[in-house]
Design a protein around this motif. Structure first.
Motif, mmCIF file in Angstrom:
data_model
loop_
_atom_site.group_PDB
_atom_site.id
_atom_site.type_symbol
_atom_site.label_atom_id
_atom_site.label_comp_id
_atom_site.label_asym_id
_atom_site.label_seq_id
_atom_site.Cartn_x
_atom_site.Cartn_y
_atom_site.Cartn_z
ATOM 1 N N TYR A 157 0.822 -1.206 0.000
ATOM 2 C CA TYR A 157 0.000 0.000 0.000
ATOM 3 C C TYR A 157 0.861 1.263 0.000
ATOM 4 O O TYR A 157 0.618 2.201 -0.771
ATOM 5 C CB TYR A 157 -0.934 0.002 1.216
ATOM 6 N N PHE A 158 1.875 1.302 0.843
ATOM 7 C CA PHE A 158 2.664 2.529 0.971
ATOM 8 C C PHE A 158 3.653 2.727 -0.178
ATOM 9 O O PHE A 158 4.216 3.817 -0.311
ATOM 10 C CB PHE A 158 3.375 2.563 2.317
ATOM 11 N N ARG A 159 3.875 1.728 -0.998
ATOM 12 C CA ARG A 159 4.650 1.931 -2.231
ATOM 13 C C ARG A 159 3.788 2.570 -3.328
ATOM 14 O O ARG A 159 4.298 3.027 -4.340
ATOM 15 C CB ARG A 159 5.201 0.605 -2.754
ATOM 16 N N SER A 160 2.499 2.591 -3.113
ATOM 17 C CA SER A 160 1.564 3.068 -4.126
ATOM 18 C C SER A 160 1.386 4.579 -4.052
ATOM 19 O O SER A 160 1.336 5.151 -2.960
ATOM 20 C CB SER A 160 0.206 2.385 -3.928
ATOM 21 N N PRO A 161 1.242 5.236 -5.184
ATOM 22 C CA PRO A 161 0.919 6.676 -5.135
ATOM 23 C C PRO A 161 -0.413 6.948 -4.464
ATOM 24 O O PRO A 161 -0.647 8.056 -3.977
ATOM 25 C CB PRO A 161 0.900 7.076 -6.621
ATOM 26 N N CYS A 162 -1.293 5.955 -4.421
ATOM 27 C CA CYS A 162 -2.601 6.145 -3.795
ATOM 28 C C CYS A 162 -2.521 6.265 -2.274
ATOM 29 O O CYS A 162 -3.505 6.607 -1.630
ATOM 30 C CB CYS A 162 -3.531 5.000 -4.170
ATOM 31 N N SER A 163 -1.350 5.976 -1.688
ATOM 32 C CA SER A 163 -1.211 6.125 -0.240
ATOM 33 C C SER A 163 -0.948 7.569 0.157
ATOM 34 O O SER A 163 -0.948 7.891 1.345
ATOM 35 C CB SER A 163 -0.062 5.244 0.264
ATOM 36 N N ASP A 164 -0.737 8.434 -0.831
ATOM 37 C CA ASP A 164 -0.493 9.856 -0.561
ATOM 38 C C ASP A 164 -1.778 10.632 -0.806
ATOM 39 O O ASP A 164 -2.160 10.873 -1.949
ATOM 40 C CB ASP A 164 0.620 10.384 -1.468
ATOM 41 N N PRO A 165 -2.476 11.043 0.260
ATOM 42 C CA PRO A 165 -3.776 11.710 0.068
ATOM 43 C C PRO A 165 -3.656 13.094 -0.557
ATOM 44 O O PRO A 165 -4.662 13.669 -0.958
ATOM 45 C CB PRO A 165 -4.336 11.788 1.496
ATOM 46 N N THR A 166 -2.439 13.634 -0.638
ATOM 47 C CA THR A 166 -2.286 14.975 -1.218
ATOM 48 C C THR A 166 -2.241 14.946 -2.738
ATOM 49 O O THR A 166 -2.348 15.999 -3.376
ATOM 50 C CB THR A 166 -0.999 15.634 -0.703
ATOM 51 N N LYS A 167 -2.098 13.754 -3.320
ATOM 52 C CA LYS A 167 -2.049 13.671 -4.778
ATOM 53 C C LYS A 167 -3.467 13.673 -5.346
ATOM 54 O O LYS A 167 -4.347 12.972 -4.859
ATOM 55 C CB LYS A 167 -1.297 12.413 -5.220
ATOM 56 N N ASN A 168 -3.644 14.435 -6.402
ATOM 57 C CA ASN A 168 -4.964 14.544 -7.037
ATOM 58 C C ASN A 168 -5.083 13.466 -8.109
ATOM 59 O O ASN A 168 -4.903 13.713 -9.304
ATOM 60 C CB ASN A 168 -5.138 15.944 -7.641
ATOM 61 N N LEU A 169 -5.387 12.251 -7.669
ATOM 62 C CA LEU A 169 -5.442 11.108 -8.581
ATOM 63 C C LEU A 169 -6.868 10.886 -9.067
ATOM 64 O O LEU A 169 -7.839 11.193 -8.377
ATOM 65 C CB LEU A 169 -4.933 9.851 -7.871
ATOM 66 N N THR A 170 -6.974 10.345 -10.275
ATOM 67 C CA THR A 170 -8.302 10.046 -10.815
ATOM 68 C C THR A 170 -8.958 8.884 -10.079
ATOM 69 O O THR A 170 -10.175 8.756 -10.069
ATOM 70 C CB THR A 170 -8.206 9.721 -12.310
ATOM 71 N N TYR A 171 -8.137 8.010 -9.475
ATOM 72 C CA TYR A 171 -8.673 6.901 -8.681
ATOM 73 C C TYR A 171 -7.724 6.679 -7.518
ATOM 74 O O TYR A 171 -6.501 6.810 -7.659
ATOM 75 C CB TYR A 171 -8.801 5.617 -9.493
ATOM 76 N N THR A 172 -8.253 6.352 -6.360
ATOM 77 C CA THR A 172 -7.408 6.075 -5.198
ATOM 78 C C THR A 172 -8.081 5.043 -4.315
ATOM 79 O O THR A 172 -9.257 4.699 -4.505
ATOM 80 C CB THR A 172 -7.128 7.369 -4.413
ATOM 81 N N ILE A 173 -7.333 4.523 -3.365
ATOM 82 C CA ILE A 173 -7.878 3.596 -2.367
ATOM 83 C C ILE A 173 -8.427 4.438 -1.223
ATOM 84 O O ILE A 173 -7.674 5.108 -0.518
ATOM 85 C CB ILE A 173 -6.793 2.625 -1.867
ATOM 86 N N MET A 174 -9.729 4.417 -1.066
ATOM 87 C CA MET A 174 -10.395 5.308 -0.128
ATOM 88 C C MET A 174 -10.406 4.722 1.283
ATOM 89 O O MET A 174 -10.518 3.506 1.477
ATOM 90 C CB MET A 174 -11.838 5.548 -0.568
ATOM 91 N N ALA A 175 -10.278 5.594 2.269
ATOM 92 C CA ALA A 175 -10.493 5.201 3.655
ATOM 93 C C ALA A 175 -11.968 4.873 3.870
ATOM 94 O O ALA A 175 -12.845 5.322 3.117
ATOM 95 C CB ALA A 175 -10.060 6.324 4.592
ATOM 96 N N ALA A 176 -12.239 4.066 4.892
ATOM 97 C CA ALA A 176 -13.635 3.766 5.230
ATOM 98 C C ALA A 176 -14.342 5.042 5.671
ATOM 99 O O ALA A 176 -13.733 5.946 6.240
ATOM 100 C CB ALA A 176 -13.688 2.722 6.342
ATOM 101 N N ALA A 177 -15.630 5.106 5.377
ATOM 102 C CA ALA A 177 -16.446 6.266 5.745
ATOM 103 C C ALA A 177 -17.432 5.837 6.827
ATOM 104 O O ALA A 177 -18.507 5.303 6.529
ATOM 105 C CB ALA A 177 -17.189 6.805 4.533
ATOM 106 N N PRO A 178 -17.087 6.023 8.102
ATOM 107 C CA PRO A 178 -18.001 5.590 9.181
ATOM 108 C C PRO A 178 -19.388 6.206 9.030
ATOM 109 O O PRO A 178 -19.533 7.391 8.742
ATOM 110 C CB PRO A 178 -17.305 6.090 10.451
ATOM 111 N N GLY A 179 -20.389 5.384 9.219
ATOM 112 C CA GLY A 179 -21.770 5.843 9.130
ATOM 113 C C GLY A 179 -22.401 5.641 7.778
ATOM 114 O O GLY A 179 -23.633 5.687 7.651
ATOM 115 N N ALA A 180 -21.600 5.401 6.745
ATOM 116 C CA ALA A 180 -22.160 5.284 5.400
ATOM 117 C C ALA A 180 -23.038 4.055 5.257
ATOM 118 O O ALA A 180 -24.118 4.116 4.659
ATOM 119 C CB ALA A 180 -21.025 5.257 4.371
#
Length: 585
Positions: free
Chosen positions: A486-509
């Motif tokens: 996960y941490f080798r992936s660019p998706c682990s950096d929340p500051t990057k404006n990626l077209t797709y990323t691995i999202m954190a869970a959304a409590p309550g959804a």
């Protein structure tokens, strides 16, 4: 994508699928039509005139296709005939990566290469996050997807899955990142092992530590135990029954020691080191009773490390630090065993008191143990809070700052749950950070029975939640390879404006979709951490008298685990419920 079973079924019910498809507007975006019915694909192909790609969906290799009277296994031996009416094939996973009877991967077949040579696409189906696949994947569904799209020999063209976000994350975020360097420690949580890579090999063995280093862990850990004759060694529990074969040879040593746990056991300090060396490690896993074993082929592989051996191994590896966990020091002192002195001496002998290359963490649930290591100013001291808490009062935080730099908490202290749905986050991380205390969370496990529903049985979603949403400083895991991927992936950096990323869970959804009557009664709030919970009496002097008598007791397999770790109870309860839920759906 239009997925059709057998056309004959619809005709038997006076329904014409061909007519339906042909009457769809020409701009209707059907990209693929798949069916296991060859006669239907041949018939519709000449009428659609290239408006969609036709995919032959193959069932199990011993199932007979009704129109040509051949098994799907036989059909795929003649791919040229398939090319005459289809653009590709869709097959179960084992057509590409078969497994043996013990659920370990065999070499891949030539199917993908053969199909690609003829211009046929290959789509693979039957993926799901909450099923037992091959032990090679260590319960990480992303690892399985990567096996099909990120191996050096071939890449399949499509994945059909019950969990599209996980597959999409593997394709968009995780593939082709092997050479990526991990971000520096200040830009992401530390990856800290729990008894080494104990999800792959028996915990605290040479193999578990070697695997952890190979998997890219930052910090490898040793939970220090003592033998009767004073040898300090690494093992996850003082009770040898949990992780060794002691029950097969030392049943006469079974006793109950309430200061350690509230069930009977065979304890390391009742055996000499030479006796402990006759034992084999035992890899079980917390969900083995639910059928989720861990690497059974290596169940008893590896050897135990003494503390000096562990330190030597760590120094010769490329890890950025070590974590030494100290438990039961007050009781061991009454048995004439100085655990704190043994650890201090080993670290000094290995020159860790002068070490600048590797960080040393000392972890304990005892404030007096941590205070004893203030004489090593470069060491980071970690307080373990094993029970679930909702927050920490200011007085307790002020007390913690006197003897610790880091607080290690269970997952239930950071995430609120109701009926195994996430309902919110606590403020604990924010409040500890405000006091300049770091936060570690764990231990994390990959088995799908281990997750609340909002994680979608995906361990990387949980890692993303702690990293991106809660911003913890360290993730303690039994499967460091998953965290490293996960941490080798660019998706682990929340500051990057990626077209797709691995999202954190959304409590309550998810819980918002559940009718109120379907949820169990809400649990009372977890307690607030107070000073009395973190301040312990001074360590007793190491006694040279005879050891206190322990009450002998026949081992009772039905005994419950110790109540000192409310986090463990939370994980087990969550896992059982998730398993039952997945079994019913």
């Amino acid at each position: 994508c239009f997925l059709l079973q057998f056309d004959g079924f619809y005709r038997d019910h006076n329904l014409d699928i061909e007519d339906y498809l042909l009457k769809l507007p020409k701009d209707y975006p059907i990209a693929y039509i798949s069916s296991p019915d060859i006669s239907f694909l041949k018939s519709i192909g000449g009428k659609l005139k290239g408006r969609a790609k036709l995919i032959l969906r193959c069932l199990a290799d011993n199932v007979t296709e009704t129109s040509v009277k051949k098994s799907y296994g036989e059909i795929l031996k003649d791919l040229k005939s398939v090319k005459a009416f289809a653009s590709g094939i869709m097959v179960p996973r084992n057509y590409v990566w078969p497994v043996n009877n013990n659920l370990y991967l065999l070499p891949p077949t030539s199917l993908v290469k053969d199909a690609h040579a003829l211009g046929l696409e290959v789509h693979v189906g039957s993926f799901a996050n909450d099923i037992l696949t091959s032990y090679n994947y260590s319960y990480d569904p992303a690892a399985e997807y990567l096996q099909f799209i990120n191996n050096p020999d071939f890449t399949v063209d499509g994945l059909m899955t019950d969990f599209p976000p996980t597959a999409s994350g593997a394709v968009a975020c995780l593939a082709h990142n092997e050479a990526n360097a991990l971000a520096s420690n200040g830009e992401r949580p530390l990856i800290i092992t729990h008894n080494g890579a104990s999800g792959v090999y028996a915990g605290c063995t040479d193999l578990a530590y070697q695997q952890a280093v190979k998997d890219g862990a930052d910090i490898i850990d040793c939970s220090v135990r003592m033998s009767k004759d004073g040898v300090a060694f690494c093992l996850g529990s003082a009770d040898l029954i949990a992780s060794t074969t002691a029950a097969t040879t030392f049943m006469t040593k079974v006793v109950t020691i309430s200061e350690i746990q509230n069930k009977s056991g065979i304890f390391s300090f009742d055996l000499s080191w030479s006796e402990i060396q006759t034992l084999k490690p035992e890899l079980t896993g917390p969900f083995a009773q639910a059928g989720l074993k861990r690497n059974p082929a290596a169940k008893n592989a590896g050897k135990f490390f003494t503390l000096p051996e562990f330190l030597h191994f760590a120094k010769s590896s490329n890890v950025s630090g070590i974590l030494i966990e100290i438990e039961d020091a007050p009781y061991l002192a009454t048995r004439g065993l100085g655990l704190v002195d043994a650890v201090s001496g080993a670290l000094v002998n290995a020159s860790y008191d002068k070490e600048s290359k590797q960080q040393v963490f000392i972890e304990s649930d005892d404030s007096s143990v941590l205070s004893a290591f203030k004489k090593f100013p470069s060491f980071k001291r970690v307080l373990t809070v094993g029970t679930i808490i909702s927050d920490a009062s200011k007085p307790s935080v002020d007390e913690i700052k006197e003897f610790a730099h880091v607080v290690m908490v269970t997952r239930g202290s950071l995430v609120k749950v109701n009926g195994f749905f996430l309902t919110g986050f606590t403020n604990l991380v924010e409040n500890l950070h405000a006091a300049n205390l770091s936060v570690h969370v764990g231990p994390l496990k990959n088995e799908f029975t281990n997750f609340g529903f909002d994680y979608f049985a995906d361990p990387m979603v949980e890692i993303a939640t702690y990293s991106a949403a809660l911003v913890v400083d360290g993730i303690v895991t039994e499967f460091p390879a998953t965290a490293t991927t996960y941490f080798r992936s660019p998706c682990s950096d929340p500051t990057k404006n990626l077209t797709y990323t691995i999202m954190a869970a959304a409590p309550g959804a998810l819980v918002s979709m559940v009718p109120p009557g379907a949820l169990p009664p809400a649990l009372p709030p977890a307690p607030l951490l107070e000073p009395a919970d973190v301040i312990d009496p001074p360590l007793p002097p190491v006694s040279v008298s005879s050891p206190p008598e322990a009450a002998p007791k026949v081992a009772d397999s039905s005994s419950s685990p110790p109540s000192s770790s409310a986090g463990s109870s939370f994980l087990v309860a969550t896992g059982i419920a998730a398993f039952l839920y997945s079994g019913c759906h």
